[in-house]
Design a protein around this motif. Structure first.
Motif, PDB file in Angstrom:
ATOM      1  N   HIS A  68       0.800  -1.297   0.031  1.00  0.00           N
ATOM      2  CA  HIS A  68       0.022  -0.032  -0.003  1.00  0.00           C
ATOM      3  C   HIS A  68       0.725   1.291  -0.041  1.00  0.00           C
ATOM      4  CE1 HIS A  68      -3.485  -2.427   2.327  1.00  0.00           C
ATOM      5  NE2 HIS A  68      -2.940  -2.992   1.068  1.00  0.00           N
ATOM      6  N   PHE A  69       0.501   2.392  -1.180  1.00  0.00           N
ATOM      7  CA  PHE A  69       1.269   3.302  -0.930  1.00  0.00           C
ATOM      8  C   PHE A  69       0.375   4.682  -0.571  1.00  0.00           C
ATOM      9  CE2 PHE A  69       3.431  -0.007  -3.414  1.00  0.00           C
ATOM     10  CZ  PHE A  69       4.546   0.386  -3.199  1.00  0.00           C
ATOM     11  N   GLY A  70       0.892   5.357   0.307  1.00  0.00           N
ATOM     12  CA  GLY A  70       0.354   6.711   0.518  1.00  0.00           C
ATOM     13  C   GLY A  70       1.048   7.939   0.104  1.00  0.00           C
ATOM     14  N   VAL A  77       4.571   6.325  -1.149  1.00  0.00           N
ATOM     15  CA  VAL A  77       5.656   5.683  -0.305  1.00  0.00           C
ATOM     16  C   VAL A  77       4.844   4.470   0.133  1.00  0.00           C
ATOM     17  CG1 VAL A  77       7.102   5.793   1.647  1.00  0.00           C
ATOM     18  CG2 VAL A  77       6.934   7.815   0.100  1.00  0.00           C
ATOM     19  N   CYS A  78       5.541   3.360   0.236  1.00  0.00           N
ATOM     20  CA  CYS A  78       5.113   2.047   0.913  1.00  0.00           C
ATOM     21  C   CYS A  78       4.892   1.998   2.346  1.00  0.00           C
ATOM     22  CB  CYS A  78       5.858   0.915   0.105  1.00  0.00           C
ATOM     23  SG  CYS A  78       5.076  -0.630   0.990  1.00  0.00           S
ATOM     24  N   SER A  79       3.903   1.686   2.730  1.00  0.00           N
ATOM     25  CA  SER A  79       3.918   1.738   4.498  1.00  0.00           C
ATOM     26  C   SER A  79       4.341   0.487   4.939  1.00  0.00           C
ATOM     27  CB  SER A  79       2.128   1.720   4.720  1.00  0.00           C
ATOM     28  OG  SER A  79       1.493   0.580   4.093  1.00  0.00           O
ATOM     29  N   LYS A  80       4.722  -0.403   4.232  1.00  0.00           N
ATOM     30  CA  LYS A  80       5.308  -1.601   4.599  1.00  0.00           C
ATOM     31  C   LYS A  80       6.880  -1.272   4.752  1.00  0.00           C
ATOM     32  CE  LYS A  80       3.406  -5.405   3.573  1.00  0.00           C
ATOM     33  NZ  LYS A  80       2.882  -6.536   2.676  1.00  0.00           N
ATOM     34  N   THR A  81       7.540  -0.883   3.563  1.00  0.00           N
ATOM     35  CA  THR A  81       8.893  -1.027   3.332  1.00  0.00           C
ATOM     36  C   THR A  81       9.445   0.381   3.166  1.00  0.00           C
ATOM     37  OG1 THR A  81       8.522  -0.752   0.706  1.00  0.00           O
ATOM     38  CG2 THR A  81       8.427  -2.976   1.746  1.00  0.00           C
ATOM     39  N   GLY A  82       8.861   1.450   3.042  1.00  0.00           N
ATOM     40  CA  GLY A  82       9.308   2.866   2.878  1.00  0.00           C
ATOM     41  C   GLY A  82       9.877   2.672   1.538  1.00  0.00           C
ATOM     42  N   MET A  86       7.220   4.283  -7.725  1.00  0.00           N
ATOM     43  CA  MET A  86       7.945   3.798  -9.025  1.00  0.00           C
ATOM     44  C   MET A  86       9.147   2.896  -9.012  1.00  0.00           C
ATOM     45  SD  MET A  86       6.924   4.274 -12.091  1.00  0.00           S
ATOM     46  CE  MET A  86       5.989   5.598 -12.096  1.00  0.00           C
ATOM     47  N   ASP A  87       9.972   3.090  -7.822  1.00  0.00           N
ATOM     48  CA  ASP A  87      11.140   1.964  -7.724  1.00  0.00           C
ATOM     49  C   ASP A  87      10.451   0.648  -7.455  1.00  0.00           C
ATOM     50  OD1 ASP A  87      12.777   4.298  -7.882  1.00  0.00           O
ATOM     51  OD2 ASP A  87      12.897   4.753  -5.703  1.00  0.00           O
ATOM     52  N   MET A  88       9.556   0.558  -6.413  1.00  0.00           N
ATOM     53  CA  MET A  88       9.069  -1.156  -6.609  1.00  0.00           C
ATOM     54  C   MET A  88       8.414  -1.202  -7.963  1.00  0.00           C
ATOM     55  SD  MET A  88       6.555  -2.669  -3.786  1.00  0.00           S
ATOM     56  CE  MET A  88       7.820  -2.508  -2.213  1.00  0.00           C
ATOM     57  N   VAL A  89       7.836  -0.453  -8.562  1.00  0.00           N
ATOM     58  CA  VAL A  89       7.200  -1.000  -9.832  1.00  0.00           C
ATOM     59  C   VAL A  89       8.270  -1.560 -10.732  1.00  0.00           C
ATOM     60  CG1 VAL A  89       5.850  -0.296 -12.001  1.00  0.00           C
ATOM     61  CG2 VAL A  89       5.161   0.561  -9.863  1.00  0.00           C
ATOM     62  N   LYS A  90       9.283  -0.740 -10.816  1.00  0.00           N
ATOM     63  CA  LYS A  90      10.375  -1.231 -11.547  1.00  0.00           C
ATOM     64  C   LYS A  90      11.220  -2.615 -11.070  1.00  0.00           C
ATOM     65  CE  LYS A  90      11.841   3.308 -12.804  1.00  0.00           C
ATOM     66  NZ  LYS A  90      12.818   4.536 -12.602  1.00  0.00           N
TER      67      LYS A  90
END
Length: 103
Positions: A68-70, A77-82, A86-90
């Motif tokens: 989840h991104f807020g 920014v991901c609530s779980k990983t920070g 877009m970095d996570m998508v890539k």
């Protein structure tokens, strides 16, 4: 943030994903259906990205799990990983494609 601002911010992210995939040359198909953007890979695996308007979030589901991104400090920014959205998508595209996917 109001609903209109939320949708504008998400639209920018989705357009960046679509343009980035096109520029990368990776074999990734994408389709938008309502509030869901689906990325499909050669091995038929998928990444599902959807708008969660009531919570003003973006959710991403992939082999690695659900995230989840807020919107914070002008970034999603991901609530779980920070991690930035877009970095996570890539990162997830690279995992699913079995090769580096960059844009």
């Amino acid at each position: 943030m109001n609903t209109s601002q939320y949708h504008e911010l998400v639209d920018v992210q989705w357009m960046a994903i679509e343009e980035g995939i096109d520029e990368s040359g990776a074999d990734i198909d994408y389709e938008t259906n309502g509030n869901v953007l689906t990325l499909e890979f050669e091995d038929r695996s998928q990444i599902i990205i959807n708008r969660q308007e009531p919570m003003k979030e973006i959710w991403l589901a992939s082999r690695s799990g659900g995230f989840h991104f807020g919107y914070q400090d002008d970034e999603w920014v991901c609530s779980k990983t920070g991690m930035v959205f877009m970095d996570m998508v890539k990162q997830e595209c690279s995992k699913h494609a079995g090769e580096a996917v960059e844009w």
